[in-house]
Structures are given as C-alpha cells and as structure tokens.
Write an enzyme that holds these catalytic residues in place. Structure first.
Site, PDB file in Angstrom:
ATOM      1  N   GLU A   1       0.727  -1.231   0.096  1.00  0.00           N
ATOM      2  CA  GLU A   1       0.020   0.072   0.139  1.00  0.00           C
ATOM      3  C   GLU A   1       0.666   1.282   0.043  1.00  0.00           C
ATOM      4  O   GLU A   1       0.323   2.388   0.272  1.00  0.00           O
ATOM      5  CB  GLU A   1      -0.919   0.010   1.262  1.00  0.00           C
ATOM      6  CG  GLU A   1      -1.940  -1.087   1.298  1.00  0.00           C
ATOM      7  CD  GLU A   1      -3.092  -1.260   0.126  1.00  0.00           C
ATOM      8  OE1 GLU A   1      -2.676  -0.415  -0.927  1.00  0.00           O
ATOM      9  OE2 GLU A   1      -3.950  -2.042   0.155  1.00  0.00           O
TER      10      GLU A   1
ATOM     11  N   HIS B   1      -2.760   2.424   8.554  1.00  0.00           N
ATOM     12  CA  HIS B   1      -3.593   1.656   7.933  1.00  0.00           C
ATOM     13  C   HIS B   1      -3.798   0.329   8.542  1.00  0.00           C
ATOM     14  O   HIS B   1      -2.480  -0.306   9.016  1.00  0.00           O
ATOM     15  CB  HIS B   1      -3.091   1.627   6.393  1.00  0.00           C
ATOM     16  CG  HIS B   1      -4.161   0.291   5.715  1.00  0.00           C
ATOM     17  ND1 HIS B   1      -5.497   0.440   5.653  1.00  0.00           N
ATOM     18  CD2 HIS B   1      -3.614  -0.861   4.999  1.00  0.00           C
ATOM     19  CE1 HIS B   1      -5.998  -0.792   5.197  1.00  0.00           C
ATOM     20  NE2 HIS B   1      -4.877  -1.205   4.577  1.00  0.00           N
TER      21      HIS B   1
ATOM     22  N   HIS C   1      -6.944  -2.916   9.608  1.00  0.00           N
ATOM     23  CA  HIS C   1      -8.210  -3.610   9.241  1.00  0.00           C
ATOM     24  C   HIS C   1      -8.877  -4.065  10.588  1.00  0.00           C
ATOM     25  O   HIS C   1      -9.219  -5.040  10.746  1.00  0.00           O
ATOM     26  CB  HIS C   1      -8.121  -4.851   8.697  1.00  0.00           C
ATOM     27  CG  HIS C   1      -7.212  -4.892   7.017  1.00  0.00           C
ATOM     28  ND1 HIS C   1      -7.145  -6.119   6.356  1.00  0.00           N
ATOM     29  CD2 HIS C   1      -6.914  -3.595   6.552  1.00  0.00           C
ATOM     30  CE1 HIS C   1      -6.517  -5.645   5.380  1.00  0.00           C
ATOM     31  NE2 HIS C   1      -6.241  -4.107   5.470  1.00  0.00           N
TER      32      HIS C   1
ATOM     33  N   TYR D   1     -19.871  12.891  19.530  1.00  0.00           N
ATOM     34  CA  TYR D   1     -19.178  14.170  19.206  1.00  0.00           C
ATOM     35  C   TYR D   1     -17.885  13.922  18.922  1.00  0.00           C
ATOM     36  O   TYR D   1     -16.961  14.837  18.318  1.00  0.00           O
ATOM     37  CB  TYR D   1     -19.270  15.293  20.188  1.00  0.00           C
ATOM     38  CG  TYR D   1     -18.544  14.928  21.832  1.00  0.00           C
ATOM     39  CD1 TYR D   1     -17.217  15.236  21.675  1.00  0.00           C
ATOM     40  CD2 TYR D   1     -19.066  14.413  22.803  1.00  0.00           C
ATOM     41  CE1 TYR D   1     -16.397  15.083  22.795  1.00  0.00           C
ATOM     42  CE2 TYR D   1     -18.388  14.046  23.974  1.00  0.00           C
ATOM     43  CZ  TYR D   1     -16.875  14.557  23.910  1.00  0.00           C
ATOM     44  OH  TYR D   1     -16.379  14.226  25.056  1.00  0.00           O
TER      45      TYR D   1
ATOM     46  N   HIS E   1     -12.457  -3.400   2.923  1.00  0.00           N
ATOM     47  CA  HIS E   1     -11.022  -3.312   3.196  1.00  0.00           C
ATOM     48  C   HIS E   1     -10.510  -3.100   4.332  1.00  0.00           C
ATOM     49  O   HIS E   1     -10.414  -3.898   5.261  1.00  0.00           O
ATOM     50  CB  HIS E   1     -10.309  -2.506   2.105  1.00  0.00           C
ATOM     51  CG  HIS E   1      -8.871  -2.488   2.047  1.00  0.00           C
ATOM     52  ND1 HIS E   1      -8.035  -2.131   1.018  1.00  0.00           N
ATOM     53  CD2 HIS E   1      -7.941  -2.771   3.186  1.00  0.00           C
ATOM     54  CE1 HIS E   1      -6.860  -2.301   1.395  1.00  0.00           C
ATOM     55  NE2 HIS E   1      -6.674  -2.780   2.546  1.00  0.00           N
TER      56      HIS E   1
ATOM     57  N   TYR F   1      -8.193  21.699  23.344  1.00  0.00           N
ATOM     58  CA  TYR F   1      -8.218  20.762  24.510  1.00  0.00           C
ATOM     59  C   TYR F   1      -7.049  19.436  24.303  1.00  0.00           C
ATOM     60  O   TYR F   1      -6.727  18.758  25.186  1.00  0.00           O
ATOM     61  CB  TYR F   1      -9.228  19.984  24.508  1.00  0.00           C
ATOM     62  CG  TYR F   1      -9.449  18.720  25.468  1.00  0.00           C
ATOM     63  CD1 TYR F   1      -9.945  19.402  26.874  1.00  0.00           C
ATOM     64  CD2 TYR F   1      -9.524  17.597  25.162  1.00  0.00           C
ATOM     65  CE1 TYR F   1     -10.454  18.551  27.831  1.00  0.00           C
ATOM     66  CE2 TYR F   1      -9.850  16.985  26.453  1.00  0.00           C
ATOM     67  CZ  TYR F   1     -10.092  16.938  27.659  1.00  0.00           C
ATOM     68  OH  TYR F   1     -10.335  16.189  28.620  1.00  0.00           O
TER      69      TYR F   1
HETATM   70  P1  13P Z   1       1.563  -5.262   3.563  1.00  0.00           P
HETATM   71  O1  13P Z   1       1.713  -4.952   1.946  1.00  0.00           O
HETATM   72  O2  13P Z   1       2.069  -3.805   3.887  1.00  0.00           O
HETATM   73  O3  13P Z   1       2.002  -6.417   4.146  1.00  0.00           O
HETATM   74  O4  13P Z   1      -0.204  -4.987   3.552  1.00  0.00           O
HETATM   75  C1  13P Z   1      -1.142  -5.653   3.334  1.00  0.00           C
HETATM   76  C2  13P Z   1      -2.284  -4.813   3.306  1.00  0.00           C
HETATM   77  O5  13P Z   1      -2.850  -4.201   4.278  1.00  0.00           O
HETATM   78  C3  13P Z   1      -3.198  -4.756   1.806  1.00  0.00           C
HETATM   79  O6  13P Z   1      -4.170  -3.745   2.176  1.00  0.00           O
END
Ligand code: 13P
Length: 215
Positions: free
Chosen positions: A75, A94, A96, A115, A157, A210
C-alpha cells in the site's frame, strides 16, 4: 543512519506491534508510514511485526523510488500520495479493525453519532469506494475520502488514520474503531439520532484547545 532516523524506524515497529496488541489489526494486514526528510519511511510488505527490524523499514523518495533490495508495503502508493498531498500530515496508519471493516464492507460512512467524530476533522468519516489493494485507483479514492479529514474507511477493506505525529494517528485509529463499534451497536437498536454539523463544528473548535484534535 542518524539517531532521528533510527528512532523513527523503531517508532514505526512499536506502533505496528501496538496496533495488533490493541486488537485494531490482525497479522500483517496493516502498514504504517512516517514522513522523513524529503520522503517517507514505510513498513516492508508481509513481514510479521514481531520479526520486523529497523533496517527492514523502507526509505522511499516521493517519486516512489527506494533501494532495490527492499520491498515496501503493497500500500506504499496511498502512504506516499497522502504524505505528498497533505502538508498537515506526517504519519499514516492503515489497519483492518473489525468494526471499521464491517461498516466498510457495507459501504457505509460513519455519521455524527458521537461528538468524538470531530477528532477525525468533520461531521463524518467517509468510506472510500472499493479498488484493488495496492493500486493507484485505491490511493486516489483514499486521498479524496480524506479531504478535510484525518480518517476514512476503505470499502471492503479497512481504515486509514493520519496525523501530525505517529502518536496522534495511532490515537485516532483507536478512536475511529471505537466510533465504528458504537455506530454498529446503535444500528442493532434502530436508526441513531445524529448530532448537527453545527454542533460538530463547535466541538471541533473546542477540541483544538483541549489537545484532542490534530487540527
Ligand atoms: P502489506 O503489503 O503492508 O504487508 O499489507 C497488506 C495490506 O494491508 C493490504 O491492504
């Protein structure tokens, strides 16, 4: 390598491990980047966080080039594109997280049910349209969904949270998963009443004083 770069590489690894310990990610499905000099430091692809070492973190220039011996996260495009297009952002997380991903599978934005949504920069957390992982198309969708925001969902995703610092981006990632969980819970009961955009803007201004927001 400077001490600053070594510290950043270690901070990325620590944050990856924290992400899994906190339960907002599983396995190696997340990735993290941090602005460094004229480019970024980004996690390598598919290396288990417990085995990740500072030298495996990839330094990438803003044109996407990097040492040929290294393999950046699949990514890397959205990490690079977000850092390139947002000078208010220095860190991209990032993951999941389960509840974010449930809403993302349903293609749902998170509306102002609480909020604390103001911490993500506005009165919603948008869900970016689906595109295959690692593509320029997904990156374009993510950059657009993050306009005026510090977090977004990615259809079918996961989630992206960004911040001025890695600590702030990590804090927001946890907060967004909490909001997703709360919204999901409300949906079990019925259609949740929402806060107004004016109220979220008032909260956003209060948060600035804050220390909760990044704005
Ligand atoms: P990596 O390629 O960073 O291991 O991650 C997989 C991934 O999150 C695909 O969305």
């Amino acid at each position: 390598m400077t001490a600053d770069e070594r510290d950043k590489r270690q901070a990325i690894i620590d944050a990856c491990r924290r992400m899994n310990a906190l339960g907002i990610n599983q396995g190696t499905s997340g990735n993290i980047s941090l602005r460094h000099e004229d480019g970024l430091l980004v996690t390598p692809t598919s290396v288990p966080y417990d085995a990740m070492t500072p030298d495996q973190i990839v330094y990438m220039a803003m044109d996407g080039s990097h040492a040929t011996s290294q393999k950046p996260s699949s990514e890397w495009r959205f990490h690079r594109d977000i850092l390139k297009s947002r000078d208010d952002v220095n860190a991209v997380v990032h993951a999941h997280p389960t509840y974010c991903t449930i809403l993302a599978i349903m293609g749902m934005d998170i509306p102002p049910v609480h909020y604390m949504i103001a911490a993500a920069g506005g009165d919603s957390i948008r869900c970016a349209p689906y595109a295959t992982f690692g593509t320029a198309e997904l990156s374009d969708h993510a950059v657009r969904a993050l306009e005026g925001r510090l977090a977004c969902l990615l259809d079918h995703h996961g989630m992206i949270a960004v911040g001025r610092s890695l600590d702030k981006a990590m804090w927001l990632a946890v907060e967004v998963e909490t909001l997703a969980r709360q919204y999901h819970g409300c949906l079990q009961i019925g259609k949740p009443p929402l806060l107004s955009s004016d109220e979220i803007e008032r909260v956003r201004q209060r948060m600035a004083g804050y220390g909760m927001s990044d704005g």
